[in-house]
Design a protein around this motif. Structure first.
Motif, PDB file in Angstrom:
ATOM      1  N   UNK A 274       0.318  65.927   9.264  1.00  0.00           N
ATOM      2  CA  UNK A 274       1.953  65.954   8.919  1.00  0.00           C
ATOM      3  C   UNK A 274       2.317  65.574   7.523  1.00  0.00           C
ATOM      4  N   UNK A 275       3.165  67.124   6.700  1.00  0.00           N
ATOM      5  CA  UNK A 275       3.485  66.913   5.978  1.00  0.00           C
ATOM      6  C   UNK A 275       5.072  66.413   5.344  1.00  0.00           C
ATOM      7  N   UNK A 276       4.751  65.785   4.532  1.00  0.00           N
ATOM      8  CA  UNK A 276       6.030  64.754   4.063  1.00  0.00           C
ATOM      9  C   UNK A 276       6.420  64.675   2.909  1.00  0.00           C
ATOM     10  N   UNK A 277       7.611  64.607   2.312  1.00  0.00           N
ATOM     11  CA  UNK A 277       8.110  65.167   0.912  1.00  0.00           C
ATOM     12  C   UNK A 277       7.259  63.844  -0.231  1.00  0.00           C
ATOM     13  N   UNK A 278       6.915  62.544   1.093  1.00  0.00           N
ATOM     14  CA  UNK A 278       6.028  61.555  -0.591  1.00  0.00           C
ATOM     15  C   UNK A 278       5.517  61.007   0.855  1.00  0.00           C
ATOM     16  N   UNK A 279       4.885  59.916  -0.041  1.00  0.00           N
ATOM     17  CA  UNK A 279       4.162  58.816   1.167  1.00  0.00           C
ATOM     18  C   UNK A 279       5.160  57.863   2.071  1.00  0.00           C
ATOM     19  N   UNK A 280       6.263  57.728   0.914  1.00  0.00           N
ATOM     20  CA  UNK A 280       7.900  56.720   1.219  1.00  0.00           C
ATOM     21  C   UNK A 280       8.125  57.442   2.894  1.00  0.00           C
ATOM     22  N   UNK A 281       7.665  58.620   2.382  1.00  0.00           N
ATOM     23  CA  UNK A 281       8.614  59.364   3.605  1.00  0.00           C
ATOM     24  C   UNK A 281       7.746  59.456   4.550  1.00  0.00           C
ATOM     25  N   UNK A 282       6.942  58.714   5.657  1.00  0.00           N
ATOM     26  CA  UNK A 282       5.153  58.860   6.023  1.00  0.00           C
ATOM     27  C   UNK A 282       6.073  58.873   7.845  1.00  0.00           C
ATOM     28  N   UNK A 283       7.415  58.636   8.255  1.00  0.00           N
ATOM     29  CA  UNK A 283       7.368  59.377   9.719  1.00  0.00           C
ATOM     30  C   UNK A 283       7.817  60.317  10.213  1.00  0.00           C
ATOM     31  N   UNK A 284       7.142  60.824  11.471  1.00  0.00           N
ATOM     32  CA  UNK A 284       6.638  62.306  11.888  1.00  0.00           C
ATOM     33  C   UNK A 284       8.774  62.827  11.722  1.00  0.00           C
ATOM     34  N   UNK A 285       9.197  62.109  11.584  1.00  0.00           N
ATOM     35  CA  UNK A 285      11.095  63.130  11.754  1.00  0.00           C
ATOM     36  C   UNK A 285      11.707  63.616  10.321  1.00  0.00           C
ATOM     37  N   UNK A 286      10.512  62.367   8.677  1.00  0.00           N
ATOM     38  CA  UNK A 286      10.779  63.735   8.395  1.00  0.00           C
ATOM     39  C   UNK A 286       9.874  64.673   7.247  1.00  0.00           C
ATOM     40  N   UNK A 287       8.463  65.708   8.433  1.00  0.00           N
ATOM     41  CA  UNK A 287       7.871  65.721   8.078  1.00  0.00           C
ATOM     42  C   UNK A 287       7.463  67.045   9.260  1.00  0.00           C
ATOM     43  N   UNK A 288       6.504  67.807   8.967  1.00  0.00           N
ATOM     44  CA  UNK A 288       6.165  69.544   9.207  1.00  0.00           C
ATOM     45  C   UNK A 288       4.953  69.183   9.379  1.00  0.00           C
ATOM     46  N   UNK A 289       4.629  69.115  10.780  1.00  0.00           N
ATOM     47  CA  UNK A 289       3.537  69.552  11.369  1.00  0.00           C
ATOM     48  C   UNK A 289       1.945  71.063  10.307  1.00  0.00           C
ATOM     49  N   UNK A 290       1.106  70.928  10.059  1.00  0.00           N
ATOM     50  CA  UNK A 290       0.019  71.194   9.104  1.00  0.00           C
ATOM     51  C   UNK A 290      -0.814  72.103  10.267  1.00  0.00           C
ATOM     52  N   UNK A 291      -0.780  71.386  11.194  1.00  0.00           N
ATOM     53  CA  UNK A 291      -2.186  71.616  12.261  1.00  0.00           C
ATOM     54  C   UNK A 291      -1.056  72.751  13.152  1.00  0.00           C
ATOM     55  N   UNK A 292       0.475  72.742  12.734  1.00  0.00           N
ATOM     56  CA  UNK A 292       1.131  73.965  14.043  1.00  0.00           C
ATOM     57  C   UNK A 292       1.506  75.133  13.009  1.00  0.00           C
ATOM     58  N   UNK A 293       1.961  75.070  12.353  1.00  0.00           N
ATOM     59  CA  UNK A 293       2.578  76.117  11.310  1.00  0.00           C
ATOM     60  C   UNK A 293       1.437  76.634  10.215  1.00  0.00           C
TER      61      UNK A 293
END
Length: 351
Positions: A274-293
């Motif tokens: 999962x790609x997230x803006x930074x390490x502090x925003x680590x929850x799934x809701x803040x990111x996008x899946x690199x495996x899917x996209x």
């Protein structure tokens, strides 16, 4: 890639962003695992079981990051060295010419140092003298961290350390700098972060009073200005001194003169891709899946961060760097040196 080359390419990418708005992941924090061979007081990541990519998927991810323009990759965890394939990942990054920093508690570094020979830097967690470090981490961890630093020093590796400031070690920061003189490493410092992996109760128990934190930051600033081996920039230390209350790690409002570049010119990748803006925003809701996209598309879809500033030293440094802040750029081109540490001090210290 050398650090100097990475800085130059980063500067070009940041200038392009300012002129055209073109976003690219110049720096990526790649968390390769949530597993760890320790359970430190300042971290609960190992308790948050999360799937992790296998070797083939991780290599493909690295290839995609390189294609998207990554210049610098930090490898973190958990503890990265619990992965048996870490050497494969480091070598793949090096093959792409990406400057790589491996973060570690040091436990397994001496026995696996050969695998990490192509990393640009090794960053070891070090929280003070033995008693303070072990209080922050766990019993026996200080000796293993020092053994890793000594081995890296023997090999001529570029070593940095990272100290998380808590009430347990806030009086030990000079001890870290004394060790930096002895082993000739560069010491970096960060405040305790309130992130999803650390409970509020534990963070409150560990956090030093604001007055003590400000005193410690002023001490580090003075140490840096007098030539001690402090890696945290003067600009970042002065920024942290202006933060209104250290119980809050993030702010929804811009702070001082820093513009957050998370999701613009840097990002983080969680163990499951999962790609997230930074390490502090680590929850799934803040990111996008690199495996899917795919990595590039996942990075491109990062939008609308819930915060605009934070007390993370690493993020603050990169925010200033990618905003092309002149004093920060100048400081990054210098390596701190101690006037009291002659060239032979390291070898005498290891003897």
């Amino acid at each position: 890639m050398t650090k100097a080359a990475a800085l130059l390419k980063s500067g070009v990418g940041a200038a392009r962003y300012r002129l055209t708005g073109h976003r690219m992941p110049l720096s990526v924090m790649l968390y390769v695992t949530g597993r760890c061979n320790a359970l430190c007081a300042t971290c609960s990541i190992p308790l948050r079981a999360r799937p992790e990519l296998n070797t083939a998927d991780m290599v493909a991810l690295i290839d995609a990051m390189a294609a998207a323009g990554a210049v610098r990759v930090g490898i973190g965890g958990g503890e990265p060295l619990v992965r048996s394939d870490l050497g494969v990942l480091v070598n793949r990054l090096a093959d792409h010419g990406i400057w790589t920093v491996v973060e570690t508690n040091g436990y397994r570094y001496p026995e696996r140092a050969d695998e990490l020979a192509r990393a640009g830097r090794v960053l070891v967690a070090l929280d003070g003298g033995e008693a303070a470090h072990d209080a922050n981490r766990e019993a026996g961890s200080w000796r293993q961290a020092i053994a890793a630093i000594a081995e890296a020093s023997r090999r001529g590796v570029d070593i940095h350390t990272l100290t998380t400031i808590t009430r347990e070690n806030i009086g030990e920061l000079d001890a870290v700098l004394d060790l930096a003189d002895r082993y000739r490493f560069v010491a970096n410092f960060q405040l305790l972060q309130q992130h999803p992996y650390l409970s509020r109760a534990r963070a409150d128990a560990l956090r030093a009073p604001d007055t003590a934190v400000k005193k410690a930051l002023r001490g580090l600033l003075e140490a840096r200005l007098t030539g001690r081996r402090v890696g945290t920039s003067e600009k970042a230390l002065r920024y942290l001194l202006t933060w209104p209350g250290y119980a809050a790690s993030t702010s929804q409002m811009p702070h001082e003169d820093v513009h957050c570049m998370a999701g613009q010119l840097y990002c983080a990748v969680q163990p499951d891709g999962t790609v997230t803006p930074c390490g502090l925003l680590a929850e799934p809701g803040h990111g996008r899946s690199s495996k899917d996209l795919g990595f590039a598309a996942a990075f491109a879809q990062l939008r609308d961060n819930p915060c605009r500033a934070c007390t993370s030293t690493a993020h603050t440094e990169y925010n200033y760097l990618y905003n092309l802040n002149a004093p920060t750029l100048f400081e990054w081109t210098k390596a701190p040196r101690s006037p009291d540490s002659p060239p032979g001090a390291l070898r005498r210290g290891l003897a």
